[in-house]
Design a protein around this motif. Structure first.
Motif, mmCIF file in Angstrom:
data_model
loop_
_atom_site.group_PDB
_atom_site.id
_atom_site.type_symbol
_atom_site.label_atom_id
_atom_site.label_comp_id
_atom_site.label_asym_id
_atom_site.label_seq_id
_atom_site.Cartn_x
_atom_site.Cartn_y
_atom_site.Cartn_z
ATOM 1 N N SER A 137 10.123 2.018 -44.166
ATOM 2 C CA SER A 137 10.670 0.786 -44.728
ATOM 3 C C SER A 137 10.731 -0.086 -43.320
ATOM 4 O O SER A 137 11.195 0.296 -42.304
ATOM 5 C CB SER A 137 11.764 0.956 -45.449
ATOM 6 N N ASN A 138 10.465 -1.492 -43.392
ATOM 7 C CA ASN A 138 10.705 -2.436 -42.693
ATOM 8 C C ASN A 138 11.711 -3.257 -43.129
ATOM 9 O O ASN A 138 12.100 -4.467 -42.605
ATOM 10 C CB ASN A 138 9.543 -3.173 -42.379
ATOM 11 N N GLY A 139 12.527 -2.929 -44.046
ATOM 12 C CA GLY A 139 13.733 -3.642 -44.825
ATOM 13 C C GLY A 139 13.268 -4.648 -45.718
ATOM 14 O O GLY A 139 14.130 -5.066 -46.519
ATOM 15 N N VAL A 140 12.102 -4.757 -45.911
ATOM 16 C CA VAL A 140 11.354 -5.761 -46.947
ATOM 17 C C VAL A 140 10.560 -4.870 -47.924
ATOM 18 O O VAL A 140 10.558 -4.994 -48.887
ATOM 19 C CB VAL A 140 10.812 -6.749 -46.437
ATOM 20 N N ILE A 141 9.596 -3.937 -47.261
ATOM 21 C CA ILE A 141 8.661 -3.247 -48.019
ATOM 22 C C ILE A 141 8.964 -1.720 -47.580
ATOM 23 O O ILE A 141 8.909 -1.551 -46.396
ATOM 24 C CB ILE A 141 7.107 -3.841 -47.841
ATOM 25 N N THR A 142 8.627 -0.842 -48.814
ATOM 26 C CA THR A 142 8.584 0.602 -48.379
ATOM 27 C C THR A 142 7.582 1.287 -48.861
ATOM 28 O O THR A 142 7.075 0.967 -50.002
ATOM 29 C CB THR A 142 9.884 1.061 -49.121
ATOM 30 N N LEU A 143 6.846 1.943 -48.106
ATOM 31 C CA LEU A 143 5.584 2.747 -48.225
ATOM 32 C C LEU A 143 5.936 4.234 -48.341
ATOM 33 O O LEU A 143 6.692 4.756 -47.509
ATOM 34 C CB LEU A 143 4.586 2.401 -47.350
ATOM 35 N N ALA B 276 4.434 2.203 -53.281
ATOM 36 C CA ALA B 276 5.026 1.143 -52.464
ATOM 37 C C ALA B 276 6.085 0.463 -53.477
ATOM 38 O O ALA B 276 6.143 0.600 -54.618
ATOM 39 C CB ALA B 276 3.844 -0.005 -52.156
ATOM 40 N N MET B 277 7.227 -0.046 -52.695
ATOM 41 C CA MET B 277 8.349 -0.488 -53.575
ATOM 42 C C MET B 277 9.065 -1.484 -52.576
ATOM 43 O O MET B 277 8.854 -1.626 -51.516
ATOM 44 C CB MET B 277 9.383 0.719 -53.734
ATOM 45 N N SER B 278 9.865 -2.517 -53.481
ATOM 46 C CA SER B 278 10.745 -3.333 -52.765
ATOM 47 C C SER B 278 11.887 -3.292 -53.323
ATOM 48 O O SER B 278 12.209 -3.980 -54.658
ATOM 49 C CB SER B 278 9.766 -4.727 -52.525
ATOM 50 N N ARG B 279 13.006 -2.922 -52.923
ATOM 51 C CA ARG B 279 14.510 -3.386 -53.513
ATOM 52 C C ARG B 279 14.917 -4.811 -53.381
ATOM 53 O O ARG B 279 15.544 -5.205 -54.199
ATOM 54 C CB ARG B 279 15.476 -2.748 -52.369
ATOM 55 N N LYS B 280 14.253 -5.615 -52.389
ATOM 56 C CA LYS B 280 14.529 -7.049 -52.259
ATOM 57 C C LYS B 280 14.084 -7.871 -53.735
ATOM 58 O O LYS B 280 14.740 -8.619 -54.117
ATOM 59 C CB LYS B 280 13.813 -7.802 -51.081
ATOM 60 N N PRO C 41 -2.821 0.941 -60.034
ATOM 61 C CA PRO C 41 -2.962 0.867 -61.438
ATOM 62 C C PRO C 41 -2.091 0.456 -62.113
ATOM 63 O O PRO C 41 -2.324 0.279 -63.440
ATOM 64 C CB PRO C 41 -3.112 2.443 -61.774
ATOM 65 N N ALA C 42 -0.891 0.078 -61.741
ATOM 66 C CA ALA C 42 0.300 -0.651 -62.555
ATOM 67 C C ALA C 42 -0.184 -2.050 -62.784
ATOM 68 O O ALA C 42 0.374 -2.711 -63.706
ATOM 69 C CB ALA C 42 1.602 -0.120 -61.895
ATOM 70 N N VAL C 43 -0.985 -2.654 -61.825
ATOM 71 C CA VAL C 43 -1.405 -4.044 -62.187
ATOM 72 C C VAL C 43 -2.409 -4.021 -63.163
ATOM 73 O O VAL C 43 -3.633 -3.611 -63.016
ATOM 74 C CB VAL C 43 -1.736 -4.593 -60.873
ATOM 75 N N ARG C 44 -2.022 -4.300 -64.270
ATOM 76 C CA ARG C 44 -2.985 -4.401 -65.483
ATOM 77 C C ARG C 44 -3.617 -5.762 -65.414
ATOM 78 O O ARG C 44 -3.718 -6.855 -66.254
ATOM 79 C CB ARG C 44 -2.145 -4.428 -66.754
ATOM 80 N N SER C 45 -4.688 -5.963 -64.442
ATOM 81 C CA SER C 45 -5.457 -7.216 -64.334
ATOM 82 C C SER C 45 -6.629 -7.151 -65.161
ATOM 83 O O SER C 45 -7.510 -8.250 -65.181
ATOM 84 C CB SER C 45 -6.189 -7.215 -62.872
ATOM 85 N N GLY C 46 -6.831 -6.151 -65.930
ATOM 86 C CA GLY C 46 -8.107 -6.026 -66.933
ATOM 87 C C GLY C 46 -9.491 -6.388 -66.193
ATOM 88 O O GLY C 46 -9.808 -5.448 -65.169
ATOM 89 N N GLY D 294 12.873 -5.990 -56.395
ATOM 90 C CA GLY D 294 13.140 -5.054 -57.475
ATOM 91 C C GLY D 294 11.946 -4.504 -58.253
ATOM 92 O O GLY D 294 11.859 -4.482 -59.427
ATOM 93 N N TRP D 295 10.619 -4.064 -57.356
ATOM 94 C CA TRP D 295 9.573 -3.527 -58.220
ATOM 95 C C TRP D 295 9.167 -2.052 -57.112
ATOM 96 O O TRP D 295 9.761 -1.969 -55.903
ATOM 97 C CB TRP D 295 8.499 -4.325 -57.831
ATOM 98 N N ALA D 296 8.366 -1.330 -58.128
ATOM 99 C CA ALA D 296 8.109 -0.160 -57.437
ATOM 100 C C ALA D 296 6.890 0.070 -58.373
ATOM 101 O O ALA D 296 6.614 -0.198 -59.434
ATOM 102 C CB ALA D 296 9.026 0.945 -57.429
ATOM 103 N N MET D 297 5.879 0.518 -57.378
ATOM 104 C CA MET D 297 4.595 0.869 -58.187
ATOM 105 C C MET D 297 3.593 2.102 -57.424
ATOM 106 O O MET D 297 3.711 1.918 -56.226
ATOM 107 C CB MET D 297 3.342 -0.234 -58.367
ATOM 108 N N PRO D 298 2.927 2.709 -58.085
ATOM 109 C CA PRO D 298 1.711 3.546 -57.336
ATOM 110 C C PRO D 298 0.669 2.754 -56.510
ATOM 111 O O PRO D 298 0.617 1.729 -57.091
ATOM 112 C CB PRO D 298 1.152 4.432 -58.435
#
Length: 431
Positions: free
Chosen positions: A92-98, A110-114, A249-254, A116-120
């Motif tokens: 983590s760099n304090g903004v993004i966590t891998l 990847a996730m971000s507490r700032k 895959p969590a981004v359902r962009s069609g 509030g999201w997390a995704m594969p």
């Protein structure tokens, strides 16, 4: 024993750390952490890491940038009380966590507490086998080989991972103050046994070699990805087209994705579709590639993933949540479009000499954000990538002995955000 230990430490290869221009960060070699368990043979870590009990009681390693010039070398408390080998490493760099899987060496989340999201999330090099024009053409048309002007996959096949999916990726992590750097070696070993038996020999016989260096700078809202691909070699007489693919895959962009229009507006793209005519797509990969000069993105109602490039390239999205950018090509046949030779650029700039192909390197900026935040973020990093600060040097006219050099900065204030106030998101819902 002390002398032998000192000699072994001196002989150990150093691990340099990249430092920003003008920054006081010296070239450091952080020590390896003393862990109560052995890491997998394909994983090495330098610098401070912590550990905790993760899901289902499994040990989880984690590291975070400190913003300090020098890494914190203090002892790590609590490691001796942990049991079981770790399954993942979170950075983590304090903004993004891998999050990386230690058994496989690959990026998994990847996730971000700032925000509030997390995704594969996956980031990996792939390659297509290029056509030599011998496949049966639809409708009796003349077979078309891939070349300098034509991208055509052999038998319209999809890209395959450069590294054997059953073989762990070499993972080397450096944690040093404001920077976390992750280096991954993707080698096509052919079989899992070759990795443990003789990695050096496996490297020499690899069909394709690629390396990804992922950097997390303290407080940055982007992930810097430096890619190195090559040399590409022929495989059974076929060339190769190498791509870097991001999978969320969590981004359902069609069927939709976005590409920039000469670095300015963004244009909505849709797979297997053209607005002006009924598209008959016989090459599902090639007919969905579009030119980009700055960026490409996939967006849904809750999440956006974008790539900012450092040069003009081709990009596509062949599955929901996927982005891929072509970075290197090599063909074995002429495409009969005017060049009159195969696309074979070698290191020594010769033709037909048997030398290895060129090795190419570039940098992406990977952006992960909510759809309402991606527009100003994308514009900011497009500006940074296209107009980076220039280092200028000049010889002084005076020859007097100067005092100790003092850093001089031309920018005396923070550069204003070019998108403030933020414009409305440039990604309206597709029709």
């Amino acid at each position: 024993q002390a002398a032998a230990a000192a000699a072994a430490a001196a002989a150990k290869p150093k691990t340099p750390v990249h430092r920003p221009v003008g920054g006081p960060l010296p070239l450091l070699t952080p020590p390896e952490p003393e862990l109560p368990f052995e890491l997998p043979p394909h994983v090495t870590i330098h610098g401070r890491v912590n550990a905790t009990a993760g899901e289902k009681g499994r040990t989880r390693l984690f590291a975070r940038t400190s913003g300090l010039v020098r890494p914190n070398m203090a002892p790590i408390p609590g490691l001796s009380r942990l049991k079981g080998k770790p399954g993942s490493l979170r950075l983590s760099n304090g903004v993004i966590t891998l999050a990386y899987s230690l058994p496989t060496g690959r990026l998994i989340k990847a996730m971000s507490r700032k925000e509030g999201w997390a995704m594969p999330l996956a980031l990996e090099p792939y390659s297509y086998l290029s056509s030599i024009g011998t496949e049966t053409a639809a409708g009796g048309a003349r077979p078309q080989a891939a070349g300098a002007y034509i991208f055509r996959s052999h038998n319209a096949a999809n890209a395959t991972p450069i590294a054997n999916p059953g073989v762990p990726v070499r993972l080397h992590v450096v944690v040093a103050g404001p920077l976390i750097e992750v280096r991954q070696d993707f080698l096509d070993y052919g079989n899992p046994a070759g990795y443990a038996a003789d990695p050096g020999a496996a490297l020499n016989t690899a069909n394709v070699y690629a390396q990804l260096t992922t950097r997390l700078w303290h407080g940055s809202d982007a992930v810097e990805v430096e890619w190195t691909v090559g040399p590409l070699v022929e495989s059974n007489g076929l060339g190769q087209d190498a791509v870097i693919r991001v999978s969320a895959p969590a981004v359902r962009s069609g069927r939709t994705f976005w590409t920039d229009s000469n670095g300015r507006e963004v244009v909505l793209r849709r797979r297997h579709y053209r607005a002006g005519w009924n598209l008959e797509c016989k090459q599902p990969q090639a007919c969905n590639y579009y030119p980009i000069t700055a960026a490409a993105a996939v967006v849904d109602a809750s999440m956006a993933v974008a790539l900012v490039t450092d040069r003009a390239q081709g990009a596509t999205s062949l599955a929901p949540g996927d982005l891929e950018v072509m970075v290197h090509r090599r063909s074995t046949r002429d495409d009969f479009r005017g060049v009159s030779e195969a696309l074979q650029e070698n290191i020594c700039n010769c033709h037909g000499c048997g030398c290895a192909s060129m090795i190419v390197r570039g940098v992406f900026r990977l952006l992960l954000a909510r759809p309402t935040h991606i527009a100003p973020l994308l514009r900011d990093h497009m500006q940074r990538a296209n107009d980076p600060p220039q280092l200028v040097m000049a010889q002084l006219a005076v020859r007097a002995v100067l005092p100790t050099p003092t850093p001089q900065y031309g920018v005396q204030a923070t550069i204003p955000n070019t998108t403030s106030p933020p414009p409305p998101p440039p990604f309206p819902p597709p029709p």
